[in-house]
Design a protein around this motif. Sequence first.
Motif, mmCIF file in Angstrom:
data_model
loop_
_atom_site.group_PDB
_atom_site.id
_atom_site.type_symbol
_atom_site.label_atom_id
_atom_site.label_comp_id
_atom_site.label_asym_id
_atom_site.label_seq_id
_atom_site.Cartn_x
_atom_site.Cartn_y
_atom_site.Cartn_z
ATOM 1 N N LEU A 146 59.047 -7.928 -56.317
ATOM 2 C CA LEU A 146 59.179 -6.687 -55.568
ATOM 3 C C LEU A 146 59.775 -7.013 -54.201
ATOM 4 O O LEU A 146 59.224 -7.836 -53.461
ATOM 5 C CB LEU A 146 57.827 -5.995 -55.414
ATOM 6 N N LEU A 147 60.898 -6.397 -53.867
ATOM 7 C CA LEU A 147 61.614 -6.661 -52.623
ATOM 8 C C LEU A 147 61.431 -5.489 -51.664
ATOM 9 O O LEU A 147 61.757 -4.348 -51.998
ATOM 10 C CB LEU A 147 63.108 -6.870 -52.908
ATOM 11 N N GLU A 148 60.920 -5.772 -50.468
ATOM 12 C CA GLU A 148 60.620 -4.735 -49.482
ATOM 13 C C GLU A 148 61.327 -5.029 -48.155
ATOM 14 O O GLU A 148 61.315 -6.165 -47.678
ATOM 15 C CB GLU A 148 59.114 -4.635 -49.267
ATOM 16 N N LEU A 149 61.937 -4.015 -47.588
ATOM 17 C CA LEU A 149 62.696 -4.150 -46.347
ATOM 18 C C LEU A 149 61.831 -4.565 -45.160
ATOM 19 O O LEU A 149 62.181 -5.473 -44.402
ATOM 20 C CB LEU A 149 63.389 -2.818 -46.033
ATOM 21 N N GLU A 150 60.689 -3.900 -44.976
ATOM 22 C CA GLU A 150 59.852 -4.157 -43.802
ATOM 23 C C GLU A 150 58.968 -5.378 -44.024
ATOM 24 O O GLU A 150 58.988 -5.986 -45.087
ATOM 25 C CB GLU A 150 58.995 -2.924 -43.496
ATOM 26 N N ASP A 151 58.191 -5.707 -43.004
ATOM 27 C CA ASP A 151 57.338 -6.897 -43.078
ATOM 28 C C ASP A 151 56.046 -6.643 -43.849
ATOM 29 O O ASP A 151 55.308 -7.583 -44.151
ATOM 30 C CB ASP A 151 57.002 -7.385 -41.665
ATOM 31 N N THR A 152 55.739 -5.382 -44.130
ATOM 32 C CA THR A 152 54.600 -5.037 -44.974
ATOM 33 C C THR A 152 55.038 -3.947 -45.941
ATOM 34 O O THR A 152 55.906 -3.126 -45.617
ATOM 35 C CB THR A 152 53.392 -4.525 -44.155
ATOM 36 N N ALA A 153 54.446 -3.935 -47.121
ATOM 37 C CA ALA A 153 54.765 -2.908 -48.107
ATOM 38 C C ALA A 153 54.032 -1.614 -47.767
ATOM 39 O O ALA A 153 53.087 -1.604 -46.982
ATOM 40 C CB ALA A 153 54.384 -3.390 -49.510
ATOM 41 N N GLY A 154 54.482 -0.528 -48.384
ATOM 42 C CA GLY A 154 53.790 0.752 -48.202
ATOM 43 C C GLY A 154 54.678 1.894 -47.793
ATOM 44 O O GLY A 154 54.286 3.049 -47.885
ATOM 45 N N GLY A 155 55.885 1.582 -47.292
ATOM 46 C CA GLY A 155 56.805 2.657 -46.917
ATOM 47 C C GLY A 155 56.215 3.570 -45.865
ATOM 48 O O GLY A 155 55.660 3.119 -44.853
ATOM 49 N N ASN A 156 56.307 4.879 -46.112
ATOM 50 C CA ASN A 156 55.794 5.871 -45.161
ATOM 51 C C ASN A 156 54.280 6.002 -45.211
ATOM 52 O O ASN A 156 53.715 6.860 -44.520
ATOM 53 C CB ASN A 156 56.415 7.243 -45.438
#
Length: 537
Positions: A88-98
């Motif tokens: 799973l690739l996530e842009l920010e430093d933590t997952a969860g989005g909004n």
Amino acid sequence: MRRRGFLGAAAGAAGALALAGCEAPPQPIEGGFTGVDVARGHAMRDGALRSQAPASVRRTRVVIAGGGVAGLAAARALRLAGIDDFALLELEDTAGGNARGGSVGGIACPLGAHYLPTPGDDAHEVQDLLEELGLRRRVAGRWTYDERHLCHSPQERLFFRGEWQDGLLPVHDVGDGTLAQYRRFAQRIDALQHAAHFAIPTLRFAVTPELLALDAVPFAGWLDREGFDDAHLRWYLDYCCRDDYGAGIAQVSAWAGIHYFASRHGFHAPGDASGSVNDSNPDRDGVLTWPEGNGWLTKQLAAPLGERLHTGQVVTRIAEGRGGVEVDAWDAASKSLVRWQAERCIVALPVFIAARVVENPPPLLTSAAAHVRYAPWLVANVQLRGPLADRVGAAPSWDNVIYGTRGLGYVDARHQTLDPTPRGTVLSWYRPLGPSSYDTGDGRQLLLERPWTAWRDELLAELSVPHPDLPALATRIEITRYGHAMSIPRPGLLAQIGAHGDRVAAGRLSFAHADWSGYSIFEEAFTRGHIAGASLA
């Protein structure tokens, strides 16, 4: 917003602060922007990272692009199906989005979405998640929720005409004409609920001609046609739309405005036998919440992923070939491009990003990207060194709204604590910037150009109306900006993208995001992510 408009807004905030009787705080308030790395997203937008050659190649069975609620739900579904070979690739430093959470001064607080209504039977995937997490269980033949996680009473209040009242619908001395329109609107919603199926998630109802007719017109226009012209009713409906959709009643469709009520608890006018809209009836409209908001949920979803969760990853390219899928991602830590080769890819990205990174995008994606527009959003967390003095009326609540303001009020991060001792806390202030009667300029540009101190001043001006002592108690303000926080269910959007069934896919790509429902809430994102992951089993 043009410069002249910006100066006018700043002057208005300063004037409101003065009118509220606020004095300059004895100490400067620290703070700044946090939570979102704007530069990473813009580097992908500007194409600065796409020209790089991959420094390494990695292989996995499934790549999930995007670590918001949909991506996390897809990862959970893969694990439940026995598929452990995924990334799973996530842009920010933590997952969860909004739906991420954070903390200020050691006090947990939300960075975005702060609650989850108890789901109905159409959202059985969400119900299963809550059962898995121990939040819901069957007792004596009926489902019950863990009271520690249900919003504690009092749940909400409104500052209206100089005092606090219970609930968010204006009722204090509003006049018989207003109350009559409340009752008539409740009857109209009840009739529509019986005439059509309004469901969450949207993929659980059929898009009928009746719903398409509502989807074709603005909510404000429908209200005009139905004779709902009361200023207090329209303020409340506009508040609800800005709260759920980021835009006002003139911008969202009549279907969306009605769906807000008809898909859940209806609309209950004061004095109705079924109860008032201002009642906190957990059987009708229970709310699950935590100090860090829905960040509590996303942490539970991310915890089992371990090394399969890769944060700080800017997905720049998704390409489908005969033998599989290639996904290129720029790694912020190593400052290099990593190429992932996989059998399948779940694209859990907003549709406007997906349309940019997917090579030769399928028509369903280009069509969705052409029709979806987004509401910018701002969340400010304010640390207070001590408890606020309060005005007369209803007691301090979890959700506290000020009538007629640009913001949506504040949530108290300590409301869920069982410690009744008055002390400092963190207030989370929500400010939508989508088109509405309050904001007609370019909210996204405003987010980029306006310094954090300008948002500080607007916050202090607004919240000082009921709390004149707030500026003196505030010690730090951390501001999280979302340029594309949520899709706006504008007229015609349901007809364009809301007719998709329980799976959106093309070739080796499966698409999963709340955008495919036309508006952004946890249930929509989670359900579509779960279905995308389960379909690969």
